[in-house]
Design a protein around this motif. Structure first.
Motif, PDB file in Angstrom:
ATOM      1  N   ARG A  11       9.079  -5.637  17.081  1.00 26.78           N
ATOM      2  CA  ARG A  11       7.661  -5.939  16.903  1.00 26.78           C
ATOM      3  C   ARG A  11       7.427  -6.361  15.463  1.00 26.78           C
ATOM      4  O   ARG A  11       8.107  -5.897  14.552  1.00 26.78           O
ATOM      5  N   ARG A  12       6.445  -7.263  15.262  1.00 22.27           N
ATOM      6  CA  ARG A  12       6.109  -7.708  13.919  1.00 22.27           C
ATOM      7  C   ARG A  12       4.616  -7.548  13.675  1.00 22.27           C
ATOM      8  O   ARG A  12       3.814  -7.635  14.598  1.00 22.27           O
ATOM      9  N   GLU A  13       4.265  -7.305  12.426  1.00 26.62           N
ATOM     10  CA  GLU A  13       2.872  -7.287  12.017  1.00 26.62           C
ATOM     11  C   GLU A  13       2.738  -7.914  10.638  1.00 26.62           C
ATOM     12  O   GLU A  13       3.559  -7.644   9.752  1.00 26.62           O
ATOM     13  N   ASP A  14       1.708  -8.742  10.472  1.00 24.96           N
ATOM     14  CA  ASP A  14       1.377  -9.239   9.144  1.00 24.96           C
ATOM     15  C   ASP A  14       0.656  -8.146   8.367  1.00 24.96           C
ATOM     16  O   ASP A  14      -0.292  -7.540   8.876  1.00 24.96           O
ATOM     17  N   HIS A  15       1.110  -7.878   7.151  1.00 26.22           N
ATOM     18  CA  HIS A  15       0.390  -6.993   6.236  1.00 26.22           C
ATOM     19  C   HIS A  15      -0.544  -7.875   5.421  1.00 26.22           C
ATOM     20  O   HIS A  15      -0.108  -8.769   4.695  1.00 26.22           O
TER      21      HIS A  15
ATOM     22  N   SER B 170       0.861  -1.178   0.000  1.00 23.23           N
ATOM     23  CA  SER B 170       0.000   0.000   0.000  1.00 23.23           C
ATOM     24  C   SER B 170       0.897   1.227   0.000  1.00 23.23           C
ATOM     25  O   SER B 170       1.730   1.405   0.887  1.00 23.23           O
ATOM     26  N   HIS B 171       0.732   2.102  -1.008  1.00 24.28           N
ATOM     27  CA  HIS B 171       1.604   3.262  -1.152  1.00 24.28           C
ATOM     28  C   HIS B 171       0.781   4.536  -1.071  1.00 24.28           C
ATOM     29  O   HIS B 171      -0.249   4.658  -1.743  1.00 24.28           O
ATOM     30  N   ARG B 172       1.216   5.492  -0.262  1.00 28.14           N
ATOM     31  CA  ARG B 172       0.501   6.751  -0.135  1.00 28.14           C
ATOM     32  C   ARG B 172       0.476   7.503  -1.456  1.00 28.14           C
ATOM     33  O   ARG B 172       1.336   7.306  -2.324  1.00 28.14           O
ATOM     34  N   THR B 173      -0.456   8.395  -1.595  1.00 29.61           N
ATOM     35  CA  THR B 173      -0.538   9.218  -2.788  1.00 29.61           C
ATOM     36  C   THR B 173       0.441  10.388  -2.684  1.00 29.61           C
ATOM     37  O   THR B 173       0.904  10.745  -1.592  1.00 29.61           O
TER      38      THR B 173
ATOM     39  N   ILE C 126      -7.802   1.515   3.785  1.00 26.65           N
ATOM     40  CA  ILE C 126      -6.845   1.115   4.821  1.00 26.65           C
ATOM     41  C   ILE C 126      -7.610   0.865   6.116  1.00 26.65           C
ATOM     42  O   ILE C 126      -8.152   1.793   6.726  1.00 26.65           O
ATOM     43  N   GLN C 127      -7.693  -0.393   6.521  1.00 31.39           N
ATOM     44  CA  GLN C 127      -8.301  -0.737   7.804  1.00 31.39           C
ATOM     45  C   GLN C 127      -7.291  -0.457   8.908  1.00 31.39           C
ATOM     46  O   GLN C 127      -6.237  -1.089   8.986  1.00 31.39           O
TER      47      GLN C 127
ATOM     48  N   ILE D 259      -8.558  -3.635   0.132  1.00 32.06           N
ATOM     49  CA  ILE D 259      -8.462  -3.147   1.504  1.00 32.06           C
ATOM     50  C   ILE D 259      -7.243  -3.787   2.151  1.00 32.06           C
ATOM     51  O   ILE D 259      -6.963  -4.972   1.941  1.00 32.06           O
ATOM     52  N   HIS D 260      -6.499  -2.983   2.906  1.00 34.27           N
ATOM     53  CA  HIS D 260      -5.271  -3.429   3.556  1.00 34.27           C
ATOM     54  C   HIS D 260      -5.393  -3.254   5.066  1.00 34.27           C
ATOM     55  O   HIS D 260      -6.041  -2.316   5.539  1.00 34.27           O
ATOM     56  N   THR D 261      -4.727  -4.129   5.808  1.00 33.92           N
ATOM     57  CA  THR D 261      -4.675  -3.990   7.254  1.00 33.92           C
ATOM     58  C   THR D 261      -3.394  -4.623   7.769  1.00 33.92           C
ATOM     59  O   THR D 261      -2.728  -5.378   7.056  1.00 33.92           O
ATOM     60  N   TRP D 262      -3.025  -4.315   9.015  1.00 28.43           N
ATOM     61  CA  TRP D 262      -1.818  -4.838   9.651  1.00 28.43           C
ATOM     62  C   TRP D 262      -2.203  -5.414  11.006  1.00 28.43           C
ATOM     63  O   TRP D 262      -2.876  -4.749  11.813  1.00 28.43           O
ATOM     64  N   THR D 263      -1.784  -6.644  11.275  1.00 26.40           N
ATOM     65  CA  THR D 263      -2.197  -7.347  12.487  1.00 26.40           C
ATOM     66  C   THR D 263      -1.023  -8.107  13.077  1.00 26.40           C
ATOM     67  O   THR D 263      -0.287  -8.787  12.342  1.00 26.40           O
TER      68      THR D 263
END
Length: 320
Positions: free
Chosen positions: A141-145, A34-37, A248-249, A285-289
């Protein structure tokens, strides 16, 4: 050897060249990232929020921008921190450009009296984590994208004893104090985060963030309220960048005493329904968990999210 200098953020040509490097770097290594505009970047550096500032650096050779660094310098309780990102055009990698950018960024850190540098690196590519470790960073810390294609079939549903409240952008005044409390509780209980890492939200800080965010994003919020007491017990937020086809969730949180009723699922379904109804142009839709957050991982799986990257939050501490 590259020439590294700050970027004049009000120079459209220079800023677009900076953004082009970031975009090319991410597209090469991370095709589903996911890339910002450009609008989001420009607004963030030209009209920064009230609680910090940003510095952009560019590495140039023969007038061409080939590498970039971004430093976010928060204030108040995080005034010892610098948040850093570095990108180099793929064709110019493995020539020391990234290291040169790191040294220039670290000079900015020292000049501003910061002792903790944080960054986010992703796998793939593995080389980004190796680069960070070579500079003395440790993964903390780690998060799944995760990502899913839109539309999704889920429909809103009711949870007995609770109601779902919805708003866009600005938090209603009569809910603001409770929402501040929820945000602070979320910061304390976020998996993988220590309590001292949490930002202390206030009504003024939330209003300031809403104002700056609205320049580049629409925000959809759902909050769960217990009908009997009128207490807000959970919330979920989705951001929609202007001019993008992504959603973006962001945070989803339910107070511990009210878990086990599928409120987290109900909140995410409510925001998702609003996106699909009012913003049909969104195609993903993207999220990080956190990998250890079994409940949220299970909910995301129900939505059809798939893992596309593993994000590491890395840190380096420099004592004076």
């Amino acid at each position: 050897m590259s020439v590294i200098a700050p970027v004049d953020v009000h120079d459209d040509t220079a800023l677009k060249a900076w953004y082009a490097v970031e975009a090319a770097s991410m597209a090469f290594d991370r095709p589903y990232a996911s890339h910002r505009t450009f609008e989001a970047l420009a607004n963030s550096v030209r009209t920064p929020h009230d609680h910090g500032r940003r510095v952009l650096l560019a590495a140039k050779e023969q007038g061409e921008t080939i590498g970039i660094a971004e430093l976010d310098l928060p204030e108040e309780e995080r005034s010892h921190v610098v948040e850093l990102g570095i990108h180099v055009l793929p064709v110019h990698r493995w020539r020391g450009v990234g290291t040169e950018l790191w040294r220039a960024a670290d000079d900015v850190r020292r000049t501003n009296g910061r002792t903790l540098t944080t960054s986010e690196v992703t796998i793939p590519p593995k080389s980004s984590l190796a680069f960070a470790r070579a500079l003395g960073f440790k993964s903390v810390r780690r998060e799944d994208h995760l990502a899913a294609d839109l539309p999704l079939p889920h429909k809103p549903f009711n949870v007995l004893g609770y109601e779902i409240l919805m708003w866009e952008d600005r938090t209603p005044e009569d809910l603001l104090a409770q929402f501040v409390g929820l945000r602070n509780q979320m910061g304390k209980e976020m998996p993988g985060k220590s309590e001292q890492d949490a930002v202390a939200h206030t009504a003024d800080r939330i209003r300031s963030a809403e104002k700056s965010t609205a320049r580049s994003y629409d925000r959809i919020t759902a909050a769960a309220r217990e009908i009997l007491t009128g207490e807000l017990v959970g919330y979920s937020v989705i951001f929609l960048a202007h001019g993008s086809d992504e959603a973006i969730q962001d945070d989803t949180f339910v107070k511990s005493a009210h878990r086990g009723h599928k409120l987290g699922l109900a909140l995410k379904v409510a925001t998702l329904a609003a996106v699909q109804r009012d913003h049909p142009e969104r195609t993903s839709i993207h999220t990080w968990t956190d990998p250890s957050n079994d409940v949220m991982q299970r909910i995301n799986k129900q939505f059809g999210f798939r893992k596309i990257e593993l994000m590491h939050e890395v840190q380096r501490t420099d004592r004076w």
